[in-house]
Design an enzyme around this catalytic site. Structure first.
Site, PDB file in Angstrom:
ATOM      1  N   TYR A   1      28.969  46.006  47.206  1.00 21.26           N
ATOM      2  CA  TYR A   1      28.302  46.584  46.413  1.00 21.26           C
ATOM      3  C   TYR A   1      27.124  46.385  45.930  1.00 21.26           C
ATOM      4  CZ  TYR A   1      33.363  47.107  44.944  1.00 21.26           C
ATOM      5  OH  TYR A   1      34.765  47.329  44.901  1.00 21.26           O
TER       6      TYR A   1
ATOM      7  N   GLY B   1      36.608  49.058  32.397  1.00 20.96           N
ATOM      8  CA  GLY B   1      35.293  49.270  32.448  1.00 20.96           C
ATOM      9  C   GLY B   1      34.182  48.575  31.527  1.00 20.96           C
TER      10      GLY B   1
ATOM     11  N   CYS C   1      31.126  36.902  61.101  1.00 21.32           N
ATOM     12  CA  CYS C   1      30.056  37.695  62.129  1.00 21.32           C
ATOM     13  C   CYS C   1      29.647  38.987  61.792  1.00 21.32           C
ATOM     14  CB  CYS C   1      30.604  37.488  63.294  1.00 21.32           C
ATOM     15  SG  CYS C   1      30.806  35.937  63.703  1.00 21.32           S
TER      16      CYS C   1
ATOM     17  N   GLU D   1      42.615  49.052  29.156  1.00 22.46           N
ATOM     18  CA  GLU D   1      43.085  48.449  30.584  1.00 22.46           C
ATOM     19  C   GLU D   1      41.979  47.658  31.012  1.00 22.46           C
ATOM     20  OE1 GLU D   1      45.594  52.497  32.005  1.00 22.46           O
ATOM     21  OE2 GLU D   1      43.489  52.110  32.909  1.00 22.46           O
TER      22      GLU D   1
HETATM   23  N1  LLP Z   1      42.130  51.084  34.696  1.00 20.81           N
HETATM   24  C1  LLP Z   1      41.972  51.911  35.868  1.00 20.81           C
HETATM   25  C2  LLP Z   1      42.703  53.103  36.077  1.00 20.81           C
HETATM   26  C3  LLP Z   1      41.058  51.221  36.948  1.00 20.81           C
HETATM   27  O1  LLP Z   1      40.950  52.139  38.142  1.00 20.81           O
HETATM   28  C4  LLP Z   1      40.144  50.119  36.751  1.00 20.81           C
HETATM   29  C5  LLP Z   1      39.323  49.736  37.868  1.00 20.81           C
HETATM   30  C6  LLP Z   1      40.502  49.205  35.689  1.00 20.81           C
HETATM   31  C7  LLP Z   1      41.318  49.880  34.542  1.00 20.81           C
HETATM   32  C8  LLP Z   1      39.948  48.066  35.433  1.00 20.81           C
HETATM   33  O2  LLP Z   1      38.552  47.977  35.075  1.00 20.81           O
HETATM   34  P1  LLP Z   1      37.718  46.810  34.287  1.00 20.81           P
HETATM   35  O3  LLP Z   1      37.897  46.619  33.252  1.00 20.81           O
HETATM   36  O4  LLP Z   1      37.961  45.688  35.334  1.00 20.81           O
HETATM   37  O5  LLP Z   1      36.247  47.152  34.938  1.00 20.81           O
HETATM   38  N2  LLP Z   1      35.865  46.281  42.697  1.00 20.81           N
HETATM   39  C9  LLP Z   1      35.151  46.720  41.729  1.00 20.81           C
HETATM   40  C10 LLP Z   1      35.549  47.171  40.805  1.00 20.81           C
HETATM   41  C11 LLP Z   1      36.556  48.450  41.081  1.00 20.81           C
HETATM   42  C12 LLP Z   1      37.204  48.746  39.612  1.00 20.81           C
HETATM   43  C13 LLP Z   1      38.391  49.651  39.913  1.00 20.81           C
HETATM   44  N3  LLP Z   1      39.370  50.288  38.904  1.00 20.81           N
HETATM   45  C14 LLP Z   1      34.135  45.541  41.502  1.00 20.81           C
HETATM   46  O6  LLP Z   1      34.231  44.487  42.003  1.00 20.81           O
HETATM   47  O7  LLP Z   1      33.295  45.597  40.586  1.00 20.81           O
END
Ligand code: LLP
Length: 429
Positions: free
Chosen positions: A317, A239, A357, A273
């Site tokens: 989004y 996140g 489309c 993560e």
């Molecule tokens: N750990 C878990 C359990 C997750 O579900 C996610 C992302 C992450 C780590 C990694 O999150 P990050 O560090 O990348 O923020 N498709 C969306 C984002 C969906 C994230 C889903 N889970 C977008 O394009 O903004």
């Protein structure tokens, strides 16, 4: 350090002219900077060094084998959410003893596959899953490490479609259920219940949600220890934000300065993560203008050869991605306010759209862009995370190629798909 910079009116990735890459590989194409990926990874590693930390790159953000291999080489572990992602992480040379597996719906087959490969830890999201892992592990004689994924009911103030830690979300286990599981943990002898996990959403632009969640979890850790569990790992998920507009956002040390004291207090090793933080601004999507079109109602469209099937974030989004010509003598503004586009001589307001489309196949609406013509190249920024990995073949469009730049060299790390690729696996009956 920005690995995408204009010199002499043309965009470079590291030391390579983007237009040179494109004359070789065509459009649309994802272009990634190796230096940026490695720098971002080590920025997190350095900020969190004060405790024993395992960084598990979130494969869903960018699952290309070469990207995973690169990060494995830097020492990264992997966060996977499917058998397919686990396969990729291992195929890329990832060390199974650094792989964590999350997801609300892990199947028998996926759990067995992960057990066979002796992954580091399962992030368990329900009692039913815990029971299933206990049974499967019992059959193999293994005792896998398990973290309970807690749903702390915290609003991380992300887009509604990317928030995961609220009680109405499908993810994780609420505190009452977690306490019940902890009290009955002796019923799961084939499991080493040794960690807790949260992932609150993405991207998160303040540290508060992490702090709030960890403060709630400290009490739970104490209860675990009172129940005789040897809790050794706290996984705070992903996140970590990036800047999509050029504005300053919080940095790894800002997260670390508030998160680390809490993790120390918990006397746990830390697992994190990150996906977007490492890959988001390490990649761009290059597209070519096919046509421009002006309507009698004053709308100006720039129609390009990339579409929502290549990068779905704006359609899904309403995500803001900066877009600027690859070759231009007008400087890209340092910061853009999505709600207040700035026009001046040579810069007009346009809608930048793809050929699919669907009315939602729009990368940008009323966007300030230097005037462009058919054949010009545009760079869509911040496309390294959740770009290619969320792409599809909708409208029977072959997916773009992916290119990794390393200094003055570049390599195609995924070939552009062909029409034959589109029909592979289909049978006539
Ligand atoms: N750990 C878990 C359990 C997750 O579900 C996610 C992302 C992450 C780590 C990694 O999150 P990050 O560090 O990348 O923020 N498709 C969306 C984002 C969906 C994230 C889903 N889970 C977008 O394009 O903004």
């Amino acid at each position: 350090m920005d690995m995408f910079e204009y010199r002499n009116k043309t965009l470079l990735c590291e030391k390579v002219k983007v237009e040179d890459i494109i004359s070789d590989v065509g459009t649309p194409a994802y272009v990634y900077s190796k230096n940026s990926i490695v720098t971002q990874y080590h920025a997190l590693e350095t900020a969190f060094r004060a405790v024993d930390t395992l960084i598990c790159f979130s494969v869903k953000s960018n699952s290309n084998l070469s990207i995973c291999k690169l990060l494995a080489g830097e020492g990264s572990g992997f966060d996977v959410v499917s058998g397919g992602e686990l396969f990729r992480a291992i195929r890329a040379g990832g060390d199974p003893s650094k792989i964590v597996f999350a997801g609300v719906g892990k199947t028998y087959q996926e759990l067995r596959y992960a057990l066979e490969n002796d992954i580091f830890m399962f992030n368990v999201e329900s009692l039913a899953e815990l029971e299933r892992i206990n049974t499967l592990a019992g059959e193999t004689g293994k005792i896998p490490k398990v973290a309970l994924r807690i749903n702390p009911d915290i609003d991380a103030k992300t887009h509604a479609k990317t928030t995961t830690g609220k009680k109405e979300n499908k993810f994780g286990i609420d505190f009452t259920e977690a306490e019940r599981i902890i009290k009955q943990s002796m019923m799961y002898p084939s499991i080493d219940l040794c960690g807790l996990h949260v992932h609150l959403g993405s991207p998160i632009y303040t540290v508060d949600p992490y702090v709030h969640a960890l403060k709630k979890i400290v009490t739970l850790i104490n209860k675990c220890r009172d129940a005789g569990l040897d809790i050794r790992y706290m996984n705070i998920g992903g996140g970590y934000c990036i800047s999509y507009t050029g504005e300053n956002v919080i940095q790894p040390q800002d997260y670390a300065s508030q998160i680390l004291p809490l993790v120390k207090e918990m006397q746990c090793n830390l697992i994190m993560e990150p996906g977007r933080f490492i890959m988001g601004n390490s990649g761009i999507l290059i597209t070519r203008v096919i046509y421009t079109k002006e309507t009698p109602h004053g709308k100006k469209f720039v129609i390009c050869d990339a579409a929502m099937n290549d990068l779905v974030r704006p359609a899904l989004y309403d995500a803001f991605h900066r877009i600027w010509p690859v070759n231009t003598n007008i400087k890209m503004p340092k910061v853009e306010n999505p709600d207040k586009p700035v026009t001046k001589k040579g810069i007009g307001l346009v809608d930048i759209v793809g050929p699919v489309c669907e009315s939602s196949d729009v990368f940008a609406t009323k966007r300030a862009l230097p005037s462009v013509r058919e054949g010009d190249l545009l760079a869509i920024y911040s496309a390294g995370a959740y770009g290619f990995s969320m792409s599809s073949n909708y409208n029977s469009r072959p997916r773009p190629c992916e290119v990794l730049v390393d200094g003055d060299q570049y390599h195609v790390i995924r070939e552009r798909e062909t029409y034959e690729d589109l029909v592979r696996g289909e049978n006539f009956v």
